[in-house]
Write a protein that holds these residues in place. Structure first.
Motif, PDB file in Angstrom:
ATOM      1  N   UNK A   1     -52.855 -12.376  24.668  1.00 26.68           N
ATOM      2  CA  UNK A   1     -52.299 -10.758  24.863  1.00 26.68           C
ATOM      3  C   UNK A   1     -51.005 -10.866  24.491  1.00 26.68           C
ATOM      4  N   UNK A   2     -50.613 -12.262  25.105  1.00 29.76           N
ATOM      5  CA  UNK A   2     -49.334 -11.914  24.992  1.00 29.76           C
ATOM      6  C   UNK A   2     -48.672 -11.468  23.537  1.00 29.76           C
ATOM      7  N   UNK A   3     -49.565 -12.274  21.943  1.00 27.31           N
ATOM      8  CA  UNK A   3     -49.325 -12.476  21.122  1.00 27.31           C
ATOM      9  C   UNK A   3     -49.144 -11.251  20.643  1.00 27.31           C
ATOM     10  N   UNK A   4     -50.822 -10.245  21.047  1.00 24.05           N
ATOM     11  CA  UNK A   4     -51.282  -9.005  20.236  1.00 24.05           C
ATOM     12  C   UNK A   4     -50.518  -7.989  20.981  1.00 24.05           C
ATOM     13  N   UNK A   5     -49.975  -8.360  22.297  1.00 23.55           N
ATOM     14  CA  UNK A   5     -48.897  -7.225  22.651  1.00 23.55           C
ATOM     15  C   UNK A   5     -47.664  -7.253  22.134  1.00 23.55           C
TER      16      UNK A   5
END
Length: 346
Positions: free
Chosen positions: A73-77
């Protein structure tokens, strides 16, 4: 970018007027499908204003490279924040998520590393599955139109597609510019040149802090980077969601590039410790905790622990349990993690 001339000054200012709908034949998806064979097996996307190529202005596409082992979710965020708030005036119509090859994992983790190394096709599938889920959740919400601008591909596909896309865009009279989307960890006080051959680089501090800016600082501008011009505050666009955006330029002997920083509010910043390394630690620990469980129970428990952390947790859990079966419970990290696992409970 469309420009108006400020009366009495002759100075060009950004044109923030809402864009008018364009014909469907200018939609980005057909170009991507023709240039990237792997996209032909994926559903055809309906035309939208967000992915429409327009003549008379520069159309920009983000390039988001990474191993994504696994994507979280860090990548997507990071990607979502850049697409939402980078500024309508630079006209970002798409983002290509470019997954690096298996060989890059060997270079990053070591050839003999016993860490989980997901095959590139699985890493692509995890992104695709999550984007499909996000698209369904956002259906009908015009403010959440970032997913429709994302395409996932392997780097080998991108290497072949880039010249083809440039040729097709030029043939049809579209000015298109590729923009590097870099993680905040790619910038340091002593190494900040990350243009990577493209005229613009973009970053945010939504998933990881950047050394040159703090949301709680009293300073109105970020810290000036080495070999870069001072930062400039970009005008706010009344027609799109707002976040503070800054730009500066690197001017070298042989190349220049613009750095665009899309800041995040302190309250919306994600856990800065979230990383693929942390995810792999969760995976390794769960392997120990579930060593006597059935395969289905392992998948269920692992998916639960990874929920809200990784993209497509159920699919990733299936991939991981398959990998555990190949390796067996005699993997070197198994015995080393028993002490760690004893501190965790479900």
């Amino acid at each position: 970018m469309a420009q108006n001339t400020q009366q009495g000054t002759g100075k060009a200012v950004p044109d923030f007027r809402p864009m008018q709908p364009a014909p469907a034949r200018n939609h980005l998806d057909p170009y991507v499908r023709l240039a990237v064979p792997g996209q032909m097996t994926k559903p055809i996307r309906p035309p939208t204003e967000n992915t429409t190529l327009r003549k008379g202005r520069t159309n920009r596409i983000l390039l988001y490279h990474g191993c994504f082992n696994p994507p979280h979710h860090g990548h997507m965020g990071h990607l979502r924040h850049a697409l939402r708030y980078c500024g309508q005036e630079i006209n970002v119509i798409g983002a290509f998520i470019i997954v690096l090859p298996n060989g890059m994992l060997d270079l990053k983790l070591g050839v003999n590393s016993k860490e989980i190394k997901l095959d590139i096709k699985k890493r692509v599938a995890l992104w695709d599955e999550e984007l499909r889920a996000q698209a369904q959740a956002q259906a009908g919400n015009r403010d959440e139109g970032w997913v429709e601008r994302c395409w996932v591909m392997m780097r080998s596909e991108w290497s072949q597609a880039e010249p083809q896309l440039e040729q097709d865009f030029a043939r049809d009279g579209f000015d298109v510019e590729f923009v590097t989307l870099a993680g905040g960890d790619k910038f340091s006080e002593y190494s900040t040149h990350v243009g990577w051959g493209y005229p613009m680089t973009m970053t945010t501090n939504i998933s990881r802090p950047v050394f040159f800016y703090k949301s709680t600082s009293n300073s109105p501008l970020p810290k000036t980077l080495r070999d870069h011009t001072p930062w400039e505050l970009m005008p706010s666009n009344p027609h799109s969601p707002r976040r503070v955006v800054f730009t500066c330029r690197y001017i070298g002997l042989y190349k220049t590039y613009t750095l665009r920083f899309v800041s995040a509010l302190f309250s919306e910043q994600l856990d800065p410790t979230l990383s693929s390394t942390k995810v792999r630690s969760i995976i390794n620990t769960t392997q120990v905790l579930t060593r006597n469980s059935s395969d289905q129970e392992k998948v269920t428990r692992l998916a639960t622990r990874l929920g809200g952390v990784v993209l497509s947790p159920n699919l990733l859990a299936q991939y991981i349990v398959e990998e555990w079966k190949k390796r067996g419970n005699d993997a070197p990290q198994f015995l080393e993690l028993r002490a760690i696992a004893s501190r965790y409970k479900y």
